[in-house]
Write a protein that holds these residues in place. Sequence first.
Motif, PDB file in Angstrom:
ATOM      1  N   CYS A 119       0.839  -1.203   0.000  1.00 60.69           N
ATOM      2  CA  CYS A 119       0.000   0.000   0.000  1.00 60.69           C
ATOM      3  C   CYS A 119       0.874   1.253   0.000  1.00 60.69           C
ATOM      4  CB  CYS A 119      -0.929  -0.010   1.219  1.00 60.69           C
ATOM      5  SG  CYS A 119      -1.887   1.500   1.420  1.00 60.69           S
ATOM      6  N   ILE A 120       1.918   1.258   0.823  1.00 61.50           N
ATOM      7  CA  ILE A 120       2.836   2.405   0.873  1.00 61.50           C
ATOM      8  C   ILE A 120       3.532   2.584  -0.468  1.00 61.50           C
ATOM      9  CG2 ILE A 120       4.985   3.247   1.919  1.00 61.50           C
ATOM     10  CD1 ILE A 120       3.949   2.045   4.591  1.00 61.50           C
ATOM     11  N   ARG A 121       3.958   1.481  -1.077  1.00 59.07           N
ATOM     12  CA  ARG A 121       4.599   1.558  -2.396  1.00 59.07           C
ATOM     13  C   ARG A 121       3.644   2.139  -3.442  1.00 59.07           C
ATOM     14  NH1 ARG A 121       6.418  -3.577  -0.562  1.00 59.07           N
ATOM     15  NH2 ARG A 121       8.627  -3.445  -0.005  1.00 59.07           N
ATOM     16  N   GLN A 122       2.387   1.705  -3.412  1.00 54.91           N
ATOM     17  CA  GLN A 122       1.402   2.204  -4.379  1.00 54.91           C
ATOM     18  C   GLN A 122       1.134   3.691  -4.190  1.00 54.91           C
ATOM     19  OE1 GLN A 122      -2.062  -0.315  -4.125  1.00 54.91           O
ATOM     20  NE2 GLN A 122      -1.027  -2.054  -5.052  1.00 54.91           N
ATOM     21  N   VAL A 123       1.051   4.134  -2.942  1.00 53.61           N
ATOM     22  CA  VAL A 123       0.837   5.562  -2.680  1.00 53.61           C
ATOM     23  C   VAL A 123       2.020   6.362  -3.218  1.00 53.61           C
ATOM     24  CG1 VAL A 123       0.715   7.309  -0.843  1.00 53.61           C
ATOM     25  CG2 VAL A 123      -0.720   5.260  -0.720  1.00 53.61           C
ATOM     26  N   CYS A 124       3.231   5.868  -3.006  1.00 52.89           N
ATOM     27  CA  CYS A 124       4.414   6.566  -3.521  1.00 52.89           C
ATOM     28  C   CYS A 124       4.383   6.645  -5.043  1.00 52.89           C
ATOM     29  CB  CYS A 124       5.688   5.877  -3.046  1.00 52.89           C
ATOM     30  SG  CYS A 124       6.008   6.092  -1.282  1.00 52.89           S
ATOM     31  N   ARG A 125       4.054   5.534  -5.702  1.00 55.22           N
ATOM     32  CA  ARG A 125       3.968   5.530  -7.165  1.00 55.22           C
ATOM     33  C   ARG A 125       2.869   6.471  -7.655  1.00 55.22           C
ATOM     34  NH1 ARG A 125       5.310  -0.016  -6.497  1.00 55.22           N
ATOM     35  NH2 ARG A 125       3.136  -0.658  -6.502  1.00 55.22           N
ATOM     36  N   LYS A 126       1.752   6.473  -6.951  1.00 56.26           N
ATOM     37  CA  LYS A 126       0.624   7.340  -7.315  1.00 56.26           C
ATOM     38  C   LYS A 126       1.041   8.810  -7.348  1.00 56.26           C
ATOM     39  CE  LYS A 126      -3.453   8.992  -4.985  1.00 56.26           C
ATOM     40  NZ  LYS A 126      -4.395   8.737  -3.888  1.00 56.26           N
ATOM     41  N   HIS A 127       1.945   9.179  -6.461  1.00 53.70           N
ATOM     42  CA  HIS A 127       2.380  10.578  -6.375  1.00 53.70           C
ATOM     43  C   HIS A 127       3.687  10.833  -7.131  1.00 53.70           C
ATOM     44  CE1 HIS A 127      -0.807  11.859  -3.697  1.00 53.70           C
ATOM     45  NE2 HIS A 127      -0.631  10.745  -3.020  1.00 53.70           N
ATOM     46  N   GLY A 128       4.108   9.856  -7.945  1.00 53.09           N
ATOM     47  CA  GLY A 128       5.249  10.069  -8.829  1.00 53.09           C
ATOM     48  C   GLY A 128       6.599   9.639  -8.282  1.00 53.09           C
ATOM     49  N   TRP A 129       6.634   8.931  -7.171  1.00 53.76           N
ATOM     50  CA  TRP A 129       7.903   8.459  -6.620  1.00 53.76           C
ATOM     51  C   TRP A 129       8.055   6.976  -6.945  1.00 53.76           C
ATOM     52  CZ3 TRP A 129      12.030  10.920  -5.250  1.00 53.76           C
ATOM     53  CH2 TRP A 129      13.032  10.259  -4.557  1.00 53.76           C
ATOM     54  N   ASN A 130       8.961   6.666  -7.870  1.00 53.78           N
ATOM     55  CA  ASN A 130       9.100   5.298  -8.368  1.00 53.78           C
ATOM     56  C   ASN A 130      10.329   4.567  -7.843  1.00 53.78           C
ATOM     57  OD1 ASN A 130       6.720   5.346  -9.970  1.00 53.78           O
ATOM     58  ND2 ASN A 130       7.802   6.644 -11.432  1.00 53.78           N
ATOM     59  N   LYS A 131      11.105   5.196  -6.989  1.00 53.90           N
ATOM     60  CA  LYS A 131      12.274   4.520  -6.423  1.00 53.90           C
ATOM     61  C   LYS A 131      11.822   3.485  -5.397  1.00 53.90           C
ATOM     62  CE  LYS A 131      15.501   8.256  -7.180  1.00 53.90           C
ATOM     63  NZ  LYS A 131      16.435   9.211  -6.583  1.00 53.90           N
ATOM     64  N   GLU A 132      12.693   2.511  -5.147  1.00 55.14           N
ATOM     65  CA  GLU A 132      12.370   1.444  -4.197  1.00 55.14           C
ATOM     66  C   GLU A 132      12.240   2.013  -2.789  1.00 55.14           C
ATOM     67  OE1 GLU A 132      11.221  -1.991  -2.684  1.00 55.14           O
ATOM     68  OE2 GLU A 132      11.448  -1.604  -4.816  1.00 55.14           O
ATOM     69  N   ILE A 133      11.264   1.510  -2.059  1.00 55.81           N
ATOM     70  CA  ILE A 133      11.014   1.949  -0.691  1.00 55.81           C
ATOM     71  C   ILE A 133      11.827   1.051   0.244  1.00 55.81           C
ATOM     72  CG2 ILE A 133       9.260   2.286   1.098  1.00 55.81           C
ATOM     73  CD1 ILE A 133       9.030   4.100  -1.460  1.00 55.81           C
ATOM     74  N   ALA A 134      12.634   1.667   1.092  1.00 61.14           N
ATOM     75  CA  ALA A 134      13.429   0.909   2.073  1.00 61.14           C
ATOM     76  C   ALA A 134      12.863   1.167   3.459  1.00 61.14           C
ATOM     77  CB  ALA A 134      14.887   1.338   2.007  1.00 61.14           C
ATOM     78  N   PHE A 135      12.424   0.123   4.104  1.00 63.20           N
ATOM     79  CA  PHE A 135      11.949   0.246   5.475  1.00 63.20           C
ATOM     80  C   PHE A 135      13.153   0.132   6.408  1.00 63.20           C
ATOM     81  CE2 PHE A 135       8.350  -1.087   2.933  1.00 63.20           C
ATOM     82  CZ  PHE A 135       7.379  -0.198   3.355  1.00 63.20           C
ATOM     83  N   ASP A 136      12.978   0.559   7.655  1.00 70.45           N
ATOM     84  CA  ASP A 136      14.102   0.613   8.591  1.00 70.45           C
ATOM     85  C   ASP A 136      14.666  -0.764   8.920  1.00 70.45           C
ATOM     86  OD1 ASP A 136      13.575   3.303   8.540  1.00 70.45           O
ATOM     87  OD2 ASP A 136      12.740   3.399  10.554  1.00 70.45           O
ATOM     88  N   ARG A 137      13.803  -1.758   9.088  1.00 75.67           N
ATOM     89  CA  ARG A 137      14.257  -3.122   9.363  1.00 75.67           C
ATOM     90  C   ARG A 137      13.129  -4.095   9.040  1.00 75.67           C
ATOM     91  NH1 ARG A 137      12.645  -5.298  14.498  1.00 75.67           N
ATOM     92  NH2 ARG A 137      11.453  -3.763  15.672  1.00 75.67           N
TER      93      ARG A 137
END
Length: 144
Positions: A119-137
């Motif tokens: 869901c977080i990845r989709q929200v980022c893509r929706k707003h134009g951020w296509n880089k990989e999402i890195a979580f803290d751990r």
Amino acid sequence: MENNSDLNNQAARYTLCFNDCCAKAESCLRHSMTHYNTAKNIRLSVINPLCYPEAGKECPHFRTNKKIRVAWGFKNLYDDMPARISRAIHLNLEAIFNHSPYYRYRNQKLGLTPKQQECIRQVCRKHGWNKEIAFDRYTEEYNW
């Protein structure tokens, strides 16, 4: 499943299923946890045998006993983003998770399931951020 006191304690709090006739019993977390039941557990929460599904029907109480990859925290999510994108993503995620849970997820107080991570990845893509999402751990956990 590993044998430790944490699982014994969890068995005391988790709703168990003693349906040995179920086709999915071997892969069901509720059934697997019955092996961690001990005499110290005076009370148990169990699926009512009268509510077992008929043979061949899907069980609404089934939980897989395979661990999932849980992500913890995303404090650095916005570091490389332009301000307009990070603000839009932040507002969108806060609307989805609500204010307090959003910050508990962000600050590693609550873990994110694979579905929430996506869901977080989709929200980022929706707003134009296509880089990989890195979580803290990450941790491997049962999906209770």
